[in-house]
Design a protein around this motif. Structure first.
Motif, PDB file in Angstrom:
ATOM      1  N   TRP A   5       0.819  -1.214   0.000  1.00  0.00           N
ATOM      2  CA  TRP A   5       0.000   0.000   0.000  1.00  0.00           C
ATOM      3  C   TRP A   5       0.845   1.253   0.000  1.00  0.00           C
ATOM      4  N   GLN A   8      -1.470   4.483   4.499  1.00  0.00           N
ATOM      5  CA  GLN A   8      -2.498   3.961   5.400  1.00  0.00           C
ATOM      6  C   GLN A   8      -3.241   5.158   5.977  1.00  0.00           C
ATOM      7  N   ARG A  10      -6.145   6.332   8.736  1.00  0.00           N
ATOM      8  CA  ARG A  10      -6.966   5.861   9.855  1.00  0.00           C
ATOM      9  C   ARG A  10      -8.262   6.665   9.901  1.00  0.00           C
ATOM     10  N   SER A  47      -9.707  -3.483   8.994  1.00  0.00           N
ATOM     11  CA  SER A  47      -8.954  -2.861   7.910  1.00  0.00           C
ATOM     12  C   SER A  47      -9.290  -3.475   6.557  1.00  0.00           C
ATOM     13  N   LEU A  49      -8.110  -2.914   2.120  1.00  0.00           N
ATOM     14  CA  LEU A  49      -7.410  -2.163   1.076  1.00  0.00           C
ATOM     15  C   LEU A  49      -8.406  -1.618   0.072  1.00  0.00           C
ATOM     16  N   LYS A  59      -4.442   1.543   2.376  1.00  0.00           N
ATOM     17  CA  LYS A  59      -4.934   0.663   3.432  1.00  0.00           C
ATOM     18  C   LYS A  59      -5.762   1.511   4.396  1.00  0.00           C
ATOM     19  N   GLN A  61      -7.621   1.822   7.912  1.00  0.00           N
ATOM     20  CA  GLN A  61      -7.731   1.241   9.245  1.00  0.00           C
ATOM     21  C   GLN A  61      -8.936   1.954   9.867  1.00  0.00           C
ATOM     22  N   CYS A 211       5.639  -2.190   3.293  1.00  0.00           N
ATOM     23  CA  CYS A 211       4.555  -2.597   4.164  1.00  0.00           C
ATOM     24  C   CYS A 211       3.710  -3.668   3.505  1.00  0.00           C
ATOM     25  N   CYS A 213       0.358  -6.480   3.895  1.00  0.00           N
ATOM     26  CA  CYS A 213      -0.850  -6.753   4.677  1.00  0.00           C
ATOM     27  C   CYS A 213      -0.999  -8.244   4.876  1.00  0.00           C
TER      28      CYS A 213
END
Ligand code: GDP
Ligand code: MG
Length: 213
Positions: A5, A8, A10, A47, A49, A59, A61, A211, A213
């Motif tokens: 990704w 990310q 949030r 989470s 994608l 991604k 979250q 990173c 997943c």
């Protein structure tokens, strides 16, 4: 193939108790309409994608309140470490619409001087016969706050994808333009690493990580 990704994000999902926050999150992350038996227990983050452009994955979250909203005891950290959110009301519950303003004020008071990018969501749109809030008035309120408005149903899988993807795109554009900056110690936006891709100077200086997943 590895799932990599670019960023990310949030996100939080807020709004009155029983408007359907947990069901909406589950529909998006698990692809089904799951009855949430006890809203006070269980995992509180999910989470998934999202591919916003070919080869560009974000991604998400997503944090659920785990029932805390019933007691208005959502913590400061919950808001402060988020870059965006869905602000839900139930189209069959007028009070939940009237409370949108309170939720927004609470969120803003916790994150100032920063802000959270919100999308206004009129949920349970499958219950048209019981509607208490018109689409027009909700759109007007959203426009007054500078937000977009989407109507969703977790039960019938209407616009669930659209709500999350629109919010993700809006945040992505703000990150790309530099209006939202990645900061050490802040969970709102994290940078990933994609091989063979030209990176912005910011990503390079932050030290790109790989990173998975
Ligand atoms: P929360 O307290 O905001 O997390 O709300 P929940 O997700 O626990 O849902 C509260 C109630 O609304 C439950 O009885 C769900 O079955 C119902 N519900 C959630 N989403 C929908 C929807 O899209 N349509 C309908 N008709 N009911 C829904
Ligand atoms: Mg819930």
């Amino acid at each position: 193939m590895e799932t990599i990704w670019l960023y990310q994000f949030r996100l939080i999902v807020i709004g009155d108790s029983t408007v359907g926050k947990s069901c909406l999150i589950r529909r998006f992350t698990e692809g089904r309409f799951a009855q949430v038996s006890d809203p006070t227990v269980g995992v509180d983050f999910f989470s998934r994608l999202v591919e916003i452009e070919p080869g560009k994955r974000i991604k998400l979250q997503i944090w659920d309140t785990a029932g805390q909203e019933r007691f208005r005891s959502i913590t400061r950290a919950y808001y402060r470490n988020s870059v965006g959110g869905l602000l839900l009301f139930d189209i069959t519950n007028r009070r939940s619409f009237q409370n949108v303003h309170n939720w927004l004020e609470e969120a803003q008071s916790h994150v100032q001087p920063h802000s959270i990018v919100f999308l206004l969501v009129g949920h349970k749109c499958d219950l048209e016969a019981q509607r208490q809030v018109t689409q027009q008035e909700a759109e007007k309120l959203a426009a007054a706050y500078g937000m977009r408005y989407v109507e969703t149903s977790a039960r019938d899988a209407i616009n669930v994808e659209k709500a999350f993807v629109e919010l993700t795109r809006t945040i992505f554009d703000l990150v790309r333009s530099g209006d939202i900056k990645i900061q050490d110690g802040w969970e709102g936006v994290k940078s990933g690493f994609v091989p063979n891709t030209v990176h912005s100077s910011e990503e390079v200086t932050k030290g790109s990580r790989q990173c998975f997943c």
